[in-house]
Design a protein around this motif. Sequence first.
Motif, short mmCIF file in Angstrom:
data_model
loop_
_atom_site.label_atom_id
_atom_site.label_comp_id
_atom_site.label_asym_id
_atom_site.label_seq_id
_atom_site.Cartn_x
_atom_site.Cartn_y
_atom_site.Cartn_z
N MET A 97 57.37 95.61 -116.00
CA MET A 97 56.71 96.79 -115.42
C MET A 97 55.48 97.12 -116.25
SD MET A 97 58.30 100.41 -114.15
CE MET A 97 58.74 101.15 -115.70
N VAL A 98 54.35 97.28 -115.57
CA VAL A 98 53.10 97.60 -116.25
C VAL A 98 52.37 98.71 -115.50
CG1 VAL A 98 52.77 95.30 -117.25
CG2 VAL A 98 51.78 95.82 -115.04
N ARG A 99 51.60 99.48 -116.28
CA ARG A 99 50.72 100.50 -115.69
C ARG A 99 49.47 99.81 -115.19
NH1 ARG A 99 50.42 103.57 -121.01
NH2 ARG A 99 52.63 103.82 -121.34
N THR A 100 48.90 100.36 -114.15
CA THR A 100 47.62 99.84 -113.67
C THR A 100 46.77 100.99 -113.17
OG1 THR A 100 46.58 98.18 -112.26
CG2 THR A 100 48.41 99.38 -111.31
N ASN A 101 45.49 100.78 -113.17
CA ASN A 101 44.56 101.79 -112.72
C ASN A 101 44.48 101.74 -111.19
OD1 ASN A 101 42.29 103.34 -112.06
ND2 ASN A 101 41.27 102.81 -113.97
N LEU A 105 42.89 98.52 -109.64
CA LEU A 105 44.06 97.82 -109.14
C LEU A 105 44.29 96.49 -109.86
CD1 LEU A 105 46.30 98.32 -107.13
CD2 LEU A 105 45.09 96.90 -105.51
N GLY A 106 44.70 96.60 -111.11
CA GLY A 106 45.07 95.41 -111.86
C GLY A 106 46.33 94.80 -111.27
N SER A 107 46.74 93.68 -111.80
CA SER A 107 47.94 93.04 -111.26
C SER A 107 48.77 92.47 -112.40
CB SER A 107 47.57 91.94 -110.28
OG SER A 107 46.89 90.91 -110.96
N MET A 136 52.37 102.16 -110.99
CA MET A 136 53.18 101.21 -111.77
C MET A 136 53.48 99.99 -110.91
SD MET A 136 53.47 102.91 -114.53
CE MET A 136 54.58 101.86 -115.39
N LEU A 137 53.39 98.82 -111.51
CA LEU A 137 53.76 97.57 -110.85
C LEU A 137 55.06 97.09 -111.49
CD1 LEU A 137 50.29 95.80 -110.81
CD2 LEU A 137 51.35 97.12 -108.99
N LEU A 138 56.03 96.76 -110.67
CA LEU A 138 57.34 96.33 -111.16
C LEU A 138 57.68 95.00 -110.49
CD1 LEU A 138 59.97 96.98 -112.73
CD2 LEU A 138 60.74 98.21 -110.70
N ARG A 139 58.06 94.02 -111.32
CA ARG A 139 58.46 92.71 -110.81
C ARG A 139 59.85 92.39 -111.35
NH1 ARG A 139 54.38 87.94 -111.53
NH2 ARG A 139 54.40 88.65 -113.68
N SER A 169 60.70 89.33 -106.79
CA SER A 169 60.41 90.46 -105.92
C SER A 169 59.48 91.40 -106.67
CB SER A 169 61.71 91.16 -105.54
OG SER A 169 61.45 92.22 -104.68
N LYS A 170 58.47 91.92 -105.97
CA LYS A 170 57.50 92.83 -106.59
C LYS A 170 57.43 94.12 -105.80
CE LYS A 170 54.49 88.94 -107.37
NZ LYS A 170 53.18 88.41 -107.08
N THR A 171 57.07 95.18 -106.49
CA THR A 171 56.85 96.46 -105.84
C THR A 171 55.88 97.28 -106.67
OG1 THR A 171 57.95 98.34 -104.79
CG2 THR A 171 58.78 97.68 -106.94
N ALA A 172 55.36 98.31 -106.06
CA ALA A 172 54.46 99.23 -106.75
C ALA A 172 54.88 100.65 -106.37
CB ALA A 172 53.01 98.99 -106.34
N PHE A 173 54.71 101.57 -107.30
CA PHE A 173 55.03 102.97 -107.03
C PHE A 173 54.20 103.84 -107.93
CE2 PHE A 173 57.78 101.67 -110.43
CZ PHE A 173 57.88 102.77 -111.26
N VAL A 174 54.12 105.11 -107.57
CA VAL A 174 53.38 106.09 -108.36
C VAL A 174 54.39 107.04 -108.98
CG1 VAL A 174 51.71 107.99 -108.25
CG2 VAL A 174 51.35 105.93 -106.90
N GLN A 175 54.23 107.28 -110.29
CA GLN A 175 55.10 108.24 -110.97
C GLN A 175 54.81 109.63 -110.42
OE1 GLN A 175 57.55 107.10 -112.50
NE2 GLN A 175 57.16 106.68 -114.62
N GLU A 176 55.83 110.24 -109.87
CA GLU A 176 55.67 111.58 -109.30
C GLU A 176 55.56 112.62 -110.41
OE1 GLU A 176 55.35 112.27 -106.06
OE2 GLU A 176 55.54 110.16 -105.55
#
Length: 178
Positions: A97-101, A105-107, A136-139, A169-176
């Motif tokens: 899991m990494v932060r991205t701008n 939109l980094g990857s 956040m990008l999570l793989r 499997s990959k997903t992306a989400f925003v920390q609420e």
Amino acid sequence: MMRLVPSKLARFWRGQAGNATVEFVIVFPVFLTLFLFSLELAIITLRHTMLERGLDIAVRELRLGTGSAPQHDEIKQIICDNAMIIASCNSTLRLEMVRTNIRTLGSLPDDVNCVDQSEEAAPVRTFQNGQQNELMLLRACVKYSPLLPGMDLAQALDKDGAGQVAIVSKTAFVQEPL
């Protein structure tokens, strides 16, 4: 005696006995191969679907959390609890899991970091908990042994040194915000 051989040979050639057996011997291996190929593909699809399901449920809990940011082991446990068909999930699942701008939109890196049982254990590659409103990008990557390793489908898949195949499997989400 020599006159009997051509007549018996001609009678054998005209005979109809055994036609069904010959057809069965020719057609059955093709149908069996297609059946086994379908079975292997169905199991791969089922494992991937269950990993996606576990990851989706874990991300939903992350997004709608009660103010606590689950750590690596907690997220891994949520995924494994909900991806029921993956054998020994806790030992074969690897999370990244990494932060991205949001604007750039980094990857995630292209090379997937999975558990390779033919090598020594490697530490978690990258796992950063995000702040409020961060993307956040999570793989998730899990390894499994093919059901029929000698079949064409299993031979076509990329395997590691232990003969295992990766499902990613990959997903992306925003920390609420809290």
